[in-house]
Design a protein around this motif. Structure first.
Motif, short mmCIF file in Angstrom:
data_model
loop_
_atom_site.label_atom_id
_atom_site.label_comp_id
_atom_site.label_asym_id
_atom_site.label_seq_id
_atom_site.Cartn_x
_atom_site.Cartn_y
_atom_site.Cartn_z
N GLU A 42 0.84 -1.21 0.00
CA GLU A 42 0.00 0.00 0.00
C GLU A 42 0.87 1.25 0.00
O GLU A 42 0.56 2.23 -0.68
N VAL A 84 0.83 4.32 -2.63
CA VAL A 84 0.64 5.71 -2.18
C VAL A 84 1.80 6.57 -2.66
O VAL A 84 1.61 7.69 -3.15
N ARG A 143 1.47 7.22 -6.35
CA ARG A 143 0.43 8.23 -6.58
C ARG A 143 0.96 9.63 -6.28
O ARG A 143 0.67 10.58 -6.99
N SER A 178 -7.40 -4.55 -0.72
CA SER A 178 -6.85 -3.20 -0.46
C SER A 178 -5.91 -2.77 -1.58
O SER A 178 -5.85 -1.58 -1.92
N ALA A 230 -8.03 -1.67 -4.46
CA ALA A 230 -8.58 -0.35 -4.13
C ALA A 230 -7.53 0.74 -4.34
O ALA A 230 -7.82 1.80 -4.90
N GLY A 231 -6.31 0.48 -3.92
CA GLY A 231 -5.23 1.45 -4.10
C GLY A 231 -4.91 1.68 -5.56
O GLY A 231 -4.64 2.80 -5.99
N GLU A 258 -7.59 3.87 -7.04
CA GLU A 258 -7.38 5.27 -6.67
C GLU A 258 -6.30 5.89 -7.56
O GLU A 258 -6.43 7.04 -7.98
N ASP A 293 -7.81 6.57 -10.93
CA ASP A 293 -8.67 7.76 -10.86
C ASP A 293 -7.85 9.04 -10.81
O ASP A 293 -8.17 10.03 -11.48
N ASP A 294 -6.77 9.04 -10.02
CA ASP A 294 -5.89 10.21 -9.94
C ASP A 294 -5.29 10.54 -11.31
O ASP A 294 -5.25 11.70 -11.72
#
Length: 182
Positions: A58, A62, A65, A123, A126-127, A130, A133-134
Motif C-alpha cells: 500500500e 501511495v 500516486r 486493499s 482499491a489502491g 485510486e 482515478d488520480d
C-alpha cells in the motif's frame, strides 16, 4: 524511537525485503534484522506477515500516486502526461525496489487468488483504482488516456524488470507509440 517511527522503519524494510524476495520467500526475521528489532516486536506493530506485506504494498502505491500528483501539479493534458511519465521513470530507476515491490505485489495477489484467498488483494485493488482515478483526473478525466498511460507503464515495468536499459532499441517503438497516442 516511537512506535509510529518504528512502524515506518518496518514498512521501509519490508518494501526492500519483499521486493527482493517476494512474499513467500521473505521471512519476518529478515525484516526484523534489517530494522534492528526482535521478531516479537514486529508482531506488536503488525498482526502477521500478511499485514506487513500489505502495508509495504500500500505504501508503494501511495508513494507512486504522490510522484504522479507532484509531477502533474499545475499541468494539463500532454504536459501532465509527459511529466508523470518522466517522474515514474525516475522513480523506478532511482529506487528499483519500488518496481520490484510492484511486481511482487501482482504475483502475491495472483497466488493468493489462485489459492482461494480473495480478500488478500482487496486493499491493493482499491489502491490501484485510486491511482487510476488520480491519473484520469490529471489527464482531464479522460479514461482512455489514463488506460493508455497505465498500459505503457506496465510495458515499462516489464522492460525494466527484464533488464532493458532506457537507451536500448526496444524502447524506440515505445517512445514512438507514446507520442502518437498522446
Amino acid at each position: 524511537m516511537s512506535a509510529d517511527e518504528r512502524r515506518e522503519s518496518v514498512i521501509r524494510a519490508a518494501i526492500t525485503e519483499f521486493a527482493r524476495g517476494g512474499y513467500s520467500a521473505t521471512s519476518t526475521e529478515v525484516i526484523a534484522r534489517r530494522v534492528g528489532v526482535s521478531q516479537p516486536y514486529l508482531f506488536r506493530l503488525f498482526p502477521n506477515k500478511q499485514a506487513m506485506f500489505l502495508a509495504a504494498a500500500e505504501r508503494c502505491l501511495v508513494d507512486t500516486r504522490q510522484v504522479f500528483a507532484e509531477a502533474a501539479e499545475g499541468l494539463k493534458g500532454e504536459e501532465a502526461l509527459r511529466a508523470m511519465a518522466a517522474a515514474y521513470q525516475h522513480l523506478i530507476v532511482d529506487d528499483p525496489d519500488r518496481l520490484l515491490m510492484q511486481m511482487q505485489m501482482y504475483a502475491a495477489v495472483a497466488a493468493a487468488e489462485a489459492a482461494g484467498d480473495h480478500e488478500f488483494g482487496e486493499s491493493l485493488r482499491a489502491g490501484w483504482l485510486e491511482m487510476f482515478d488520480d491519473i484520469s483526473l490529471a489527464l482531464g478525466a479522460d479514461v482512455d488516456e489514463a488506460t493508455s498511460f497505465l498500459a505503457y507503464g506496465m510495458l515499462i515495468n516489464t522492460l525494466t524488470s527484464l533488464g532493458y536499459p532506457a537507451g536500448h532499441r526496444i524502447w524506440s517503438g515505445f517512445y514512438q507509440s507514446a507520442r502518437s497516442t498522446a
